[in-house]
Motif scaffolding. Sequence first.
Motif, mmCIF file in Angstrom:
data_model
loop_
_atom_site.group_PDB
_atom_site.id
_atom_site.type_symbol
_atom_site.label_atom_id
_atom_site.label_comp_id
_atom_site.label_asym_id
_atom_site.label_seq_id
_atom_site.Cartn_x
_atom_site.Cartn_y
_atom_site.Cartn_z
ATOM 1 N N SER A 263 0.826 -1.201 0.000
ATOM 2 C CA SER A 263 0.000 0.000 0.000
ATOM 3 C C SER A 263 0.868 1.263 0.000
ATOM 4 O O SER A 263 0.624 2.210 -0.754
ATOM 5 C CB SER A 263 -0.920 -0.017 1.220
ATOM 6 O OG SER A 263 -1.771 1.079 1.212
ATOM 7 N N LYS A 264 1.915 1.265 0.822
ATOM 8 C CA LYS A 264 2.834 2.411 0.879
ATOM 9 C C LYS A 264 3.596 2.566 -0.441
ATOM 10 O O LYS A 264 3.857 3.688 -0.872
ATOM 11 C CB LYS A 264 3.813 2.252 2.040
ATOM 12 C CG LYS A 264 3.173 2.518 3.388
ATOM 13 C CD LYS A 264 4.147 2.297 4.522
ATOM 14 C CE LYS A 264 3.433 2.434 5.855
ATOM 15 N NZ LYS A 264 4.044 1.686 6.910
ATOM 16 N N ILE B 94 2.228 7.020 -6.672
ATOM 17 C CA ILE B 94 1.257 8.079 -6.986
ATOM 18 C C ILE B 94 1.812 9.442 -6.603
ATOM 19 O O ILE B 94 1.765 10.389 -7.399
ATOM 20 C CB ILE B 94 -0.085 7.814 -6.279
ATOM 21 C CG1 ILE B 94 -0.745 6.563 -6.863
ATOM 22 C CG2 ILE B 94 -1.018 9.017 -6.396
ATOM 23 C CD1 ILE B 94 -1.913 6.031 -6.048
ATOM 24 N N ASN B 95 2.345 9.552 -5.389
ATOM 25 C CA ASN B 95 2.889 10.834 -4.932
ATOM 26 C C ASN B 95 4.054 11.305 -5.798
ATOM 27 O O ASN B 95 4.146 12.474 -6.156
ATOM 28 C CB ASN B 95 3.316 10.764 -3.465
ATOM 29 C CG ASN B 95 2.141 10.675 -2.522
ATOM 30 O OD1 ASN B 95 1.020 11.058 -2.862
ATOM 31 N ND2 ASN B 95 2.378 10.146 -1.344
ATOM 32 N N GLU C 270 1.285 4.184 -2.868
ATOM 33 C CA GLU C 270 1.157 5.590 -2.475
ATOM 34 C C GLU C 270 2.398 6.386 -2.903
ATOM 35 O O GLU C 270 2.288 7.509 -3.404
ATOM 36 C CB GLU C 270 0.956 5.685 -0.968
ATOM 37 C CG GLU C 270 0.682 7.073 -0.472
ATOM 38 C CD GLU C 270 0.461 7.127 1.033
ATOM 39 O OE1 GLU C 270 0.709 8.201 1.605
ATOM 40 O OE2 GLU C 270 0.053 6.111 1.637
ATOM 41 N N THR C 271 3.584 5.810 -2.716
ATOM 42 C CA THR C 271 4.828 6.458 -3.141
ATOM 43 C C THR C 271 4.821 6.691 -4.648
ATOM 44 O O THR C 271 5.205 7.760 -5.120
ATOM 45 C CB THR C 271 6.053 5.602 -2.737
ATOM 46 O OG1 THR C 271 6.087 5.511 -1.316
ATOM 47 C CG2 THR C 271 7.353 6.192 -3.254
#
Length: 184
Positions: free
Chosen positions: A139-140, A146-147, A143-144
């Motif tokens: 999940s992280k 996408i960010n 997220e990384t």
Amino acid sequence: MINVELPTITVDLVLDRSTAKDVLHGVLHAILFHRLFGTIKPTSFEVLDITVPGVSDPETERLVNEKVEAFWRGVEGGNNKRGTITVTLSEKKMKKNYWFSVGEEEVPWEQWVINAELKQPKTDRERQTFQSSLASTLSKAIETMINYTSSERGRAVVPPITDAKGISPFPFKVTVKIGNMEVS
């Protein structure tokens, strides 16, 4: 030519036998989804109860499966249970005129490195804790991605798109290494 300023995004994963292929498949698809820039048909995968974006394309699917299998064979067949899968995105540039050399060269502009280690939990309790931790890591990682890809820095490294045909205007390469040996 090595570009010292080459942005490198690293994803560290500790995998178990039962989910290793699915997780690697998902991470590779997510990277390609965020970086191909061509006409793609999006898809998604459920990996450890996490929805992961992907690319619905037979060639991309073949490439991802081939590289995941190469990683799996490498860690299954030897003593080294660690390896890397690297996605390198390049642009084609005209070669600088060094005496009569003409043509194009591929110049990398970004690299994604997946460091993966295979471990096996011994008990059911360890397995549950392990799966929960891996789901959080996955999940992280998404997220990384996408960010980073939506950030000013992530957008700034993308070269101008001069060819909009196909799935990617930029050549990309996926390599698998176990230890310091490239496997295919």
